[in-house]
Structure formats: C-alpha cells, structure tokens
Design a protein around this motif. Structure first.
Motif, PDB file in Angstrom:
ATOM      1  N   GLU A  58      -5.424  -9.352   0.956  1.00 49.32           N
ATOM      2  CA  GLU A  58      -6.310  -8.206   1.067  1.00 49.32           C
ATOM      3  C   GLU A  58      -5.552  -6.963   1.532  1.00 49.32           C
ATOM      4  N   TYR A  59      -4.657  -7.147   2.472  1.00 50.39           N
ATOM      5  CA  TYR A  59      -3.979  -5.979   3.041  1.00 50.39           C
ATOM      6  C   TYR A  59      -2.533  -5.880   2.580  1.00 50.39           C
ATOM      7  N   LEU A  60      -2.283  -6.340   1.369  1.00 51.68           N
ATOM      8  CA  LEU A  60      -0.902  -6.319   0.868  1.00 51.68           C
ATOM      9  C   LEU A  60      -0.367  -4.893   0.776  1.00 51.68           C
ATOM     10  N   LEU A  61      -1.182  -3.994   0.253  1.00 54.01           N
ATOM     11  CA  LEU A  61      -0.688  -2.638   0.016  1.00 54.01           C
ATOM     12  C   LEU A  61      -0.314  -1.934   1.325  1.00 54.01           C
ATOM     13  N   PRO A  62      -1.209  -1.901   2.331  1.00 52.97           N
ATOM     14  CA  PRO A  62      -0.798  -1.291   3.600  1.00 52.97           C
ATOM     15  C   PRO A  62       0.455  -1.949   4.160  1.00 52.97           C
ATOM     16  N   VAL A  71       3.327  -0.534   2.423  1.00 58.24           N
ATOM     17  CA  VAL A  71       3.540   0.878   2.750  1.00 58.24           C
ATOM     18  C   VAL A  71       4.239   1.007   4.097  1.00 58.24           C
ATOM     19  N   ILE A  72       3.981   0.024   4.979  1.00 58.71           N
ATOM     20  CA  ILE A  72       4.636   0.067   6.285  1.00 58.71           C
ATOM     21  C   ILE A  72       6.159  -0.001   6.127  1.00 58.71           C
ATOM     22  N   VAL A 107       7.878   1.509   3.908  1.00 60.69           N
ATOM     23  CA  VAL A 107       8.319   2.897   3.715  1.00 60.69           C
ATOM     24  C   VAL A 107       8.335   3.614   5.054  1.00 60.69           C
TER      25      VAL A 107
END
Lengths: 489, 168
Positions: free
Chosen positions: B140-144, B147-148, B150
C-alpha cells in the motif's frame, strides 16, 4: 499498480541524478551549462505532459489509492515544471555567485520539483507527508547554499528550526486523524465522515485537522505561521527564493485544497469563519509590513505573505469559482514573481546588498529589465490589464458571490473590503519600486547590464505570460473551470 | 499493573524530556543528550505497553542507539563551552511558556471532551507485527517508501555540500 502513472516524476528524479553524475565528467568552466541542459530536458517533459495519454477514471489512481493523477494534479505538475524551468535559467545566471557545487544546486531544484509533483498527486496522508518533507528538506539545503554569506546560513537555520516544528505539528495532526478515523486515505476519510456524523464532530479529529492546517499554513506562509518568510526570503539565494515563493507555496496550496475539500469537506464549510479570519489578517499583515521595507527580497517576502492571504480568501469562499480563481491567480503569480526575481537576480550581480536603491537608473542600464520588473510590480499590485489584476479580481468576485449565503453575508463583505484595502496599500510599495527604477537619481555606475540569451528568453516568457493572462483570461479560465468541476463536483 | 506501569513510564518520559531541554543542574549538552536517550527508552516502554513490540525495539536500536551516538559525536566536535555560558533569554522563556501552556490547554481540553479510552480494549494492532508492517510498506505504501530514498539522497548531498571544507 501502474508505474506509468508516475513517469513524469521518475523522469525528473532520473534527470536530477543524471546532473549529479554528469558533474563528474564536466570540466569546471562548462558546469554552469548543465542548468540549461536540465531546463531544456524539463521543457521536453512539459511538452510530454500534453502529448502522453493520461489515464482516466479508475486507472488514474494507483499505489493503494495514495497517488492520483487527475486534472488538478496535472495542472499543478505543469505549473511546477514551468516554474522549475525558469528557476533553472535563473540559477545559471546566478552561477558565478556560487563558490562551489553548482551542479548540486541544479540537482536539488530538480529533486524539490519531484517532491512538488508528488505533492500535486498526493491522495493520502503518508504521501502528503513524504512529499512535503522532500520539498522542505531540499529547501533547507538550498536556502543555506551560499555558505560564505551569514545571511544565507541564518536563513537556512531559521527555516530548518521552524520547518521541523511545523513537521512536528503535521505528524501529530496526522496521528490524531488516523487514530480517530482509522484510515490515511483522503476519499476514505470523506466516506467515513459521511457515514458517521460523530467522527467529524469529535474534538480529537478536529484538532488533528487543525494541526495539519497549521503545518500547511506554514508552507504557504499564512499568519500566524508567517514569521519565517521575510528572513528566509531575504537570506536565501535569489533563485531559491523565487522557487520558494512560487513552487513551495503552490505545493502547500494544492495539498490544502486536497485535504480541505476532498478529505474533510464538511469541516471546511464549518471552518469558513476561521479561514476568513486567517485570510483577512494575512492580507493586512503582508501589505502593512511591506511598507517600510528597503530590501527587495524582503519586500517580496511580505508581498508573498499578502498573496497567501488572497489565496486563502479564495478557499474561504468555499465555491468552485473560488478554487478556479485560486488556480488562475497562481498561474499569473508564477510569471509575475519569477519575472521580478529574475530581474533582481541579474541586477544585484555586482552589488553587495539588494537594497531598493540598486534599481536607480535601471531604465537606462537595461530597458528590458526595467520593463520586466515594472510589469511584475504592476501585476503584483493588481492593476489592469495584467495577470495579477485578473487573479485578484476573480478571487474577490468569488468571495462576493459566496456572500449570498445569509449566514456569512457580513463576514464575506468585510473580507472583500479587507482585500481591497490590502490592494490599495500594496499599490504604495509596489509603486515605490517603480519610482526607484525611473525617478531616483542614479549615483552608482550606469554601465549597461549585459543579458544572456537564456535570461532574455525567460524574461520574454514571463512578460508574455503576464500580458497574455491579463488580456486573454478566457483560455486558462475555461481550463481551470473544467478542472475544478471535474475534481470537486 | 499495566496502569501503574503506564503512569511510571509516562512520568519518566516527561521528566527526562524536561531535563533534556531545561536542566537546572547542568548546562552541559552531553548531559542533555544522555537525558534524551533516557526519554527514548521510556517512550519505548510506552510502546511495549501498547503491544507494539517491534516499534519499541526499533526505538531503542535506532534512536537510543544509532542516532544518539551520532548526536554525541557532533556535540563533542562542537565548542561545548560556548553553549554552557549562554543564558536563557527571558523573552524566549516567556513566549515558549505561553505557547506550551496554550497548546497544552488545547490538548488537555480536547482529550477530556472526547473521552478517549473509555471502554477501550487493548488488542494487538496488526501493524505492529513485523510481517504486516513489511507488507504494508511494500504494497500500500510502496510509493512513499520509494520517495523516501530520494529524500535520503537529498539529505546526503546536502550534508556533504554544507559540511565539506572545499568543494571543487
């Protein structure tokens, strides 16, 4: 999961890493050119956003619902891309004032841009938090980039401490919202509020929303979270200030729109009075405090606080027209503010400070720069026929329309009156800048200011943007109306 | 028993946190840092009471361990004497006091009004289980989560830029 949803962000991040890597093989004297290469690549990305098919409907949302590529997100992504392109050009003009690490200067702006583009698409609180942190942490570094200048370091430290405080508020607020509603996702929170009346009226939930608003208010520099803005704007390098004023503020704004109008629309209508009060005070504070300022960047810092007030005025109207006006205002604000900072950046190349007096005789030294700054000031002041006038007009109009609601009639009329007073006060200090350009007796050198081709082009783009949005508001207004109707209806 | 433990850990957290920022006996930053370690450990105790065992372990390993060691390194490299001589600014104390009281009042009255915890039964939250946590992070929180990475890159670049003596 659909990775192609985030193709623009991936491109920007890869571009940032590419700049960092290319730095290794680029000879020192050619490094400033990397910025122009990055700007050109971003231009390609911008063009791609118009050509690549954008997924619609259910396909536009991905990553567990945390990422949303709707019209609003796309509008802001293009907005940030345009801002970043102009800022990169500004940075190449600034390159001779950066002692070392010019490639990193470009790369960090690209990473901040990626953060803003993620923020434009954030659809749950985790994504919101990560995007905000990516933007803010990058700006901590960017503001203190001129390590040799005490003012720059001071700006960095102030931004760091207050930014950390606001992040604390944000996390606390998110924790309370999650604790009471059991979900992080904006649409799910909205659904739960609809299902149970108690949730939105629970004190803990409301406190959570309030704390999140405090943190977002910090990003857009609204009273009472505005204290950092003048100092940071003054101390940071000019291109960074420009990006902070345009990009960071717009990112805060899009998140504010998402949280208030998608996640807690009920609470938003209940807190109209709060929003109106904050908007009114912010406009007055920004306008009044700008009067005695002599430093150009500080002056624009206060002016940016006043603009935050106008944006909040648009939100407090709680109507589709209000949101559409916000988008329009931001569009005009982008070209106006970037034009002003571009001129300041070039004019202050050989001067120690950014006092208003450095503008003396600018119309003789470079008519183009003088024209650019004059138009920017006229537009910021809200004088027709420039972009700024139309933005402010639409915002005030939206507030007047909302006054048909008998409950808040007097409140809205007061707010509109405050807005008009703010505009009148701002005429005084914006015209002070113009006076310095045309009527102050020049004392220093009167040598013509050389303008590089990219800077000239960027300035032309800004001027064209200001004039076009002021004279032909139709196309953009139709577009923003369509976006707002599709997203918030 | 659990209630008593909660009050003990909560009181200790508050006490240590206070001593960390405003120790009347010592103005030494190293002492403050050590009190911060104790604050972290008491917080970990609170996490254990909430049956968030993984979080408690991470709190001690990462915060009390790794992060604080770095803190201590930095403090010892700085000029500590300067900091010890500095007096409190009365204006700062007044403003800080007012904000603490204001915020505390809001929090206190909110919590009282909302009757948190009345009839609440403690069950182990699924998210505290490491497997569930890992699953949430990578689905569910793969994208955040990505992004961390980066964000960490930015932090790294920033630290090098701001701390290095001479960049080429």
């Amino acid at each position: 999961m659909n990775v192609s949803l985030i193709e623009f962000e991936i491109t920007v991040v890869l571009l940032g890493m590419g700049v960092l890597l290319l730095d290794l093989w680029t000879p020192a004297e050619r490094k400033p050119g990397l910025g122009l290469a990055a700007a050109l690549s971003l231009l390609l990305v911008l063009v791609a956003t118009f050509l690549v098919p954008i997924p619609q409907g259910a396909a536009a949302s991905g990553f567990g619902g945390g990422y949303l590529l709707d019209g609003l997100a796309l509008f802001f992504k293009r907005f940030f891309l345009v801002a970043a392109i102009l800022v990169l050009v500004m940075q190449t003009e600034f390159a001779d004032r950066i002692a070392s690490g010019i490639s990193e200067f470009y790369a960090l702006v690209l990473f901040a841009l990626a953060g803003m583009m993620f923020a434009a698409s954030a659809n749950n609180f985790v994504m919101l938090f990560v995007a905000i942190e990516l933007i803010t942490v990058t700006f901590y570094v960017l503001t203190s980039f001129q390590r040799g200048r005490t003012a720059s370091l001071e700006a960095g430290v102030k931004y760091l401490i207050l930014g950390a405080l606001s992040s604390g508020f944000l996390v606390f607020g998110i924790a309370l919202i999650y604790g009471t509603s059991g979900t992080m996702s904006f649409p799910e929170i909205a659904a739960k509020i609809k299902a149970s009346h108690d949730l939105a009226h629970g004190a803990l939930f409301q406190l959570g929303v309030l704390l999140v608003l405090v943190a977002l208010g910090f990003k857009i520099a609204a009273v009472p979270m505005q204290i950092w803005a003048p100092d940071v704007y003054q101390g940071a390098p000019a291109p960074v200030t420009a990006f902070l004023a345009v990009g960071s503020k717009a990112a805060g704004m899009v998140l504010l729109l998402r949280v208030l109008l998608t996640a807690v629309p009920d609470l938003a209508s209940h807190s109209a009075k709060l929003l109106m009060t904050v908007a009114g005070i912010t406009i007055l504070y920004g306008s009044l405090c700008a009067i005695p300022q002599r430093n150009l960047k500080r002056l624009l810092g206060y002016s940016s606080i006043a603009s935050a007030g106008f944006l909040l005025l648009g939100i407090s109207a709680l109507s589709l027209n209000g949101i559409s006006a916000i988008l329009y205002y931001l569009g005009g604000y982008l070209f106006t503010v970037l034009a002003a900072f571009l001129v300041i950046c070039i004019v202050t190349r050989n001067t120690k400070d950014e006092d208003i007096s450095v503008l003396a005789g600018l119309h003789q030294r470079s008519p183009l720069l003088a024209a650019g700054l004059t138009l920017a000031m006229v537009s910021l002041a809200g004088v027709p026929p420039l972009a700024g006038f139309f933005g402010k007009f639409l915002l005030l109009k939206a507030a007047v329309e909302s006054a048909s609601n008998p409950e808040f009639r007097s409140a809205y009329y007061t707010l509109v009156a405050v807005g008009i007073v703010g505009v009148i006060i701002s005429l005084y200090y914006y015209f002070g800048v113009m006076k310095a350009i045309f009527w102050t007796k020049p004392t220093g050198d009167l040598s013509p200011i050389p303008l590089s081709l990219p800077a000239r082009l960027a300035l032309y783009v800004c001027i064209a943007g200001m004039l076009f949005l002021g004279l032909y508001p139709g196309p953009l207004l139709d577009f923003t109306d369509g976006v707002v109707k599709a997203v918030f209806n | 028993m659990e209630d008593a433990l909660f009050y003990i850990f909560a009181a200790l957290t508050l006490l240590f946190a206070f001593l960390c920022v405003a120790n009347p006996f010592s103005r030494n930053p190293v002492t403050s840092a050590m009190f911060l370690v104790l604050t972290m450990i008491s917080l970990a105790g609170l996490f254990v009471l909430l049956q968030a065992f993984f979080l408690a372990a991470v709190q001690i390993l990462v915060y009390a361990g790794a992060v604080m060691v770095l803190f201590l390194f930095v403090i010892m490299l700085l000029d500590v004497k300067e900091e010890e001589r500095r007096r409190f600014n009365p204006f700062g104390i007044a403003i800080g006091g007012v904000s603490v009281i204001g915020l505390g009042f809001i929090l206190f009255s909110t919590i009282r009004e909302s009757k948190v915890g009345a009839g609440l039964k403690l069950t182990a939250v699924k998210g505290s289980d490491t497997a569930a946590l890992g699953k949430a992070l990578f689905t569910e929180y793969l994208l955040p989560f990505e992004v961390i990475s980066v964000l960490l890159l930015v932090a790294m670049v920033g630290v090098i830029l701001l701390s290095k003596k001479d960049l080429k």
